[in-house]
Enzyme design. Structure first.
Site, PDB file in Angstrom:
ATOM      1  N   SER A  24      57.268  35.600 -24.621  1.00 50.78           N
ATOM      2  CA  SER A  24      57.157  36.809 -25.453  1.00 50.78           C
ATOM      3  C   SER A  24      58.519  37.379 -25.854  1.00 50.78           C
ATOM      4  O   SER A  24      58.730  37.697 -27.033  1.00 50.78           O
ATOM      5  CB  SER A  24      56.319  37.881 -24.754  1.00 50.78           C
ATOM      6  OG  SER A  24      54.975  37.499 -24.756  1.00 50.78           O
ATOM      7  N   LYS A  75      46.323  43.223 -16.628  1.00 52.87           N
ATOM      8  CA  LYS A  75      45.572  43.609 -17.829  1.00 52.87           C
ATOM      9  C   LYS A  75      44.414  44.596 -17.593  1.00 52.87           C
ATOM     10  O   LYS A  75      44.073  45.363 -18.486  1.00 52.87           O
ATOM     11  CB  LYS A  75      45.025  42.365 -18.540  1.00 52.87           C
ATOM     12  CG  LYS A  75      46.110  41.520 -19.200  1.00 52.87           C
ATOM     13  CD  LYS A  75      45.507  40.382 -19.986  1.00 52.87           C
ATOM     14  CE  LYS A  75      46.567  39.458 -20.508  1.00 52.87           C
ATOM     15  NZ  LYS A  75      46.040  38.360 -21.317  1.00 52.87           N
ATOM     16  N   ASP A 111      44.353  39.923 -27.571  1.00 49.93           N
ATOM     17  CA  ASP A 111      44.005  38.533 -27.215  1.00 49.93           C
ATOM     18  C   ASP A 111      42.898  37.984 -28.120  1.00 49.93           C
ATOM     19  O   ASP A 111      42.883  36.799 -28.426  1.00 49.93           O
ATOM     20  CB  ASP A 111      43.563  38.441 -25.750  1.00 49.93           C
ATOM     21  CG  ASP A 111      44.742  38.496 -24.793  1.00 49.93           C
ATOM     22  OD1 ASP A 111      45.859  38.117 -25.194  1.00 49.93           O
ATOM     23  OD2 ASP A 111      44.552  38.920 -23.641  1.00 49.93           O
TER      24      ASP A 111
END
Ligand code: NAP
Length: 276
Positions: A24, A75, A111
């Protein structure tokens, strides 16, 4: 590029455990540079243990960190500490993107776009029959995205009860694939299990014997770059999509949330593909 950073530069950060392998930072920083906004944004990574996610969010608040990208294992837990969670992330039950909007911490999930965008570049999902393999965290976002786009989804999972639970929650179907030739009937097959990833790189999540050249096979596993499932599907003439495309498009969507600019997709893709 980092010479452009100043005390005014907005910080985005990926937190996870582990995190050092994450692509990322490289992907987002390349995007900032390409758009000439690398004086305004920088993207870093920090290893944060599961029990410390609340502290990390508090730091974000106190230090004015602009964006917080969450990967395994944060998450779900991170949701407890935010001021607002958008409706999609609420339905999926997970947040991978936190935006600090003038001191208000808002959670998103990108996602699902990671799967829907690459598929919709090839085909409209509306009315398509999709077989989703797996019923874990990634499957939740993917099933949500597919149904949102009007696909007809069936879930297959090693532990059938989990598939049933997910299907009930999202109002789709389950299959036990007891008749293996049923595999032929789907337009799209998506692997969301960890089968195919090390140490299971020699395995496929289903028999590939019934894959046809009319199908699209998408494997969200991205290490190795091309899984055994994808290699065999390609030999059988199916169109394949690599897991790296999911990584890319959850990232391009997130880039747009953090910067307000359209993501330079090709620049970001190049960074991910250079690794392979
Ligand atoms: P998860 O919540 O732990 O779910 C794992 C899933 O894999 C479950 O359905 C599990 O079935 C199944 N599974 C595991 N081992 C299996 C085996 N030996 N045989 C059959 N099924 C097996 O994990 P996740 O977060 O959803 O992630 C799943 C995979 O997706 C990982 O490889 C991850 O790296 C990848 N991923 C990729 C991206 C991307 O951007 N490309 C994004 C997210 C995740 P049971 O329910 O029976 O245990």
């Amino acid at each position: 590029m980092f010479m452009k950073i100043s005390a005014k530069t907005k910080i985005c950060l990926i937190i996870g455990d582990p995190v050092s392998h994450s692509m990322s930072p490289a992907m987002h920083n390349a995007g900032y540079e390409a758009l000439g906004i690398d004086d305004r944004f920088v993207f870093l990574g920090a290893k944060v243990k599961a029990q410390d996610v609340g502290v990390a969010v508090e730091c974000m608040r106190k230090m004015g960190i602009h964006g917080l990208t969450c990967t395994i294992p944060h998450k779900v837990e991170v949701m407890k500490f935010l001021d607002e969670i958008d409706e999609t992330a609420k339905k999926i039950g997970a947040v991978n993107t936190v935006l600090n909007k003038n001191g208000k911490l808002i959670g998103f999930n990108t996602d699902w776009q990671g799967t829907v965008i690459p598929l919709e570049k090839i085909i409209s999902l509306s009315g398509k029959k999709v077989l989703v393999l797996g019923a874990g965290g990634a499957a939740r976002a993917i099933v949500f995205g597919l149904l949102k786009k009007g696909a007809k989804v069936k879930i297959f999972n090693r532990t059938k009860e989990k598939a049933v639970k997910l299907a009930q929650e999202f109002n789709c179907q389950v299959t036990s694939l007891s008749i293996k030739s049923e595999i032929r009937d789907f337009d799209i097959i998506i692997n969301t299990t960890s089968v195919g990833m090390k140490p299971l790189e020699k395995e496929t999540p289903i028999s590939t014997k019934f894959i046809t050249n009319k199908q699209i096979v998408f494997d969200i596993v991205y290490v190795p770059f091309e899984t055994k499932l994808l290699k065999e599907a390609k030999k059988r003439g199916a169109r394949i999509i690599h897991g790296t495309e999911m990584l890319l498009h959850q990232g391009t969507t997130q880039f747009e949330i953090y910067t307000g600019h359209k993501a330079p997709e090709e620049v970001m893709r190049k960074i991910l593909y250079e690794k392979n």
